[in-house]
Design a protein around this motif. Structure first.
Motif, short mmCIF file in Angstrom:
data_model
loop_
_atom_site.label_atom_id
_atom_site.label_comp_id
_atom_site.label_asym_id
_atom_site.label_seq_id
_atom_site.Cartn_x
_atom_site.Cartn_y
_atom_site.Cartn_z
N LYS A 1 53.17 36.26 38.58
CA LYS A 1 53.39 35.70 37.25
C LYS A 1 54.84 35.86 36.82
O LYS A 1 55.44 34.95 36.22
N TYR B 1 56.81 33.33 38.84
CA TYR B 1 56.57 31.97 38.37
C TYR B 1 57.21 31.73 37.00
O TYR B 1 57.60 30.60 36.67
N LEU C 1 55.68 27.08 38.20
CA LEU C 1 54.44 27.17 38.97
C LEU C 1 54.54 26.35 40.25
O LEU C 1 54.95 25.18 40.21
N LYS D 1 43.10 28.31 37.66
CA LYS D 1 43.48 28.14 36.26
C LYS D 1 44.85 27.48 36.12
O LYS D 1 45.12 26.78 35.14
N ASN D 2 45.74 27.73 37.08
CA ASN D 2 47.09 27.18 37.01
C ASN D 2 47.26 25.95 37.91
O ASN D 2 48.39 25.50 38.12
N THR E 1 56.60 23.48 35.48
CA THR E 1 55.71 24.11 34.51
C THR E 1 54.40 23.33 34.44
O THR E 1 54.21 22.33 35.15
N ARG E 2 53.51 23.77 33.53
CA ARG E 2 52.25 23.04 33.37
C ARG E 2 52.48 21.63 32.83
O ARG E 2 51.70 20.72 33.11
#
Length: 384
Positions: free
Chosen positions: A244, A247, A252, A275-276, A349-350
């Motif tokens: 984490k 990242y 990610l 989840k990621n 990123t997300r």
């Protein structure tokens, strides 16, 4: 004290029968060999040679430009080439005839790139070594056994002669020391991973142990960026915590490749990846080469830590040693990309998931086209 020393010598020598004889200093070779060695006869010359064999200055002293100049003037081929460089090359037709001679052919093809400084011939910035000095130069290039690739890299910065690469390969192949540490060739051809188009698109992770210390090693397949974390615990939760942190700095990844270590096959780690939206790929059991990027990174880390110990840097803290190594590694051009890892970074990123993946779209289209062109059985059991 002097009298006591003399008395002890007298007691020691008292057990021998000997005759005292005076010898002139100039004839007493062994008494002062370094300042005045007589050379009156062959016997004394042999003594001189034996005494000076302890020195390697004459044999291993580096070649100088003056030596190369003198040897060039004694080399029949290079003397001819030097003459043409200074006075001009013959006409093209004459050069074509001359090129049939193997001795001059390598130089005729490079005639526009040859120059001279004094009586030293140069090809570009590389000095052309005469025939009788090439063996000495090969020994100099082979000093510390750097291997074929590094010997060629060093030579290409300083010297040249025809078939230099062949001579370098031959001296390494005939060197017992080089061959004894040579890596065992792979038993089967390796299939390389597809090179990612973006930084942190695919990362490889693994654990390594060195001198009782555990390290989490992560390498980005695109930029070859390397992360090494000194771990006191190797559980899944601690592994996830450190990932984490990594990242958070670099974004990610789209895919994580690991071995089947308990940290990576646990439900906790799989949940973290899910989840990621990180694809988790495990290498086949007992086939560590599948995760070759991580295995190679582990080897690099272990070698670096070993070198630091040999250089006397073991007194530094582990964080200090890792920081020194990583700074050097990240700012050194990689042999695969030709760029430093620091030049190829970019965060994901997300929110990056919002943008369509063009590469994935193209691959799906290509797969559909391939499926359409292949003969398939229709619903009635007939070929299309």
């Amino acid at each position: 004290m002097a009298a006591g020393r003399i008395e002890r010598w007298a007691l020691l020598l008292n057990q021998y029968d000997y005759e005292i004889e005076y010898i002139k200093s100039e004839e007493n070779v062994l008494a002062d060999a370094l300042s005045r060695l007589p050379c009156k006869d062959e016997l004394q010359q042999d003594v001189e040679q034996k005494l000076y064999n302890v020195s390697v200055i004459e044999e291993d002293f580096p070649l100088t430009a003056k030596e190369i100049e003198n040897a060039t003037l004694k080399d029949e081929v290079l003397t001819t080439v030097l003459k043409y460089v200074k006075e001009g090359w013959p006409e093209k037709s004459v050069c074509n005839i001359m090129s049939e001679e193997n001795s001059l052919k390598p130089y005729i093809s490079k005639q526009l790139e040859l120059s001279c400084i004094g009586n030293c011939l140069l090809w570009g910035q590389r000095v052309i070594i005469p025939t009788n000095l090439r063996e000495r130069m090969l020994k100099e290039l082979h000093w510390e056994h750097p291997g074929i690739c590094q010997m060629k890299a060093i030579a290409r910065s300083y010297v040249w002669w025809p078939k230099l690469d062949v001579d370098i390969e031959m001296i390494v192949k005939n060197c017992q020391t080089c061959q004894s540490v040579r890596s065992t060739p792979p038993t089967t051809p390796l299939i390389p991973w597809k090179w990612p188009a973006r930084p942190f698109q695919r990362v490889h992770v693994d654990y390594c142990e060195k001198d009782g210390n555990n390290f989490l090693v992560l390498i980005d397949s695109h930029s070859k960026w390397l992360e090494v974390v000194h771990m006191k615990s190797t559980t899944s939760s601690r592994t996830i915590e450190e990932l984490k942190v990594i990242y958070s700095r670099y974004g990610l990844p789209e895919e994580v490749v690991s071995d089947n270590g308990p940290q990576f096959v646990s439900a906790e780690f799989e949940s973290f990846c899910d989840k990621n939206k990180i694809k988790h790929t495990c290498s086949p059991v007992y086939h560590a080469a599948t995760n070759g990027a991580a295995e190679r990174a582990v080897r690099v880390v272990k070698e670096a830590l070993t070198k630091q110990v040999l250089d006397g840097n073991s007194k530094l803290s582990m964080k200090h040693r890792l920081a020194n190594f990583l700074l050097k590694y990240r700012t050194t051009p990689h042999s695969t990309t030709g760029l430093t890892p620091a030049e190829l970074r970019k965060l994901r990123t997300r929110l990056s998931l919002v943008s369509p993946n063009i590469a994935q779209y193209v691959e799906e289209k290509q797969a559909q086209q391939k499926l359409y062109k292949d003969p398939k059985i229709n619903s009635e059991g007939n070929f299309n």
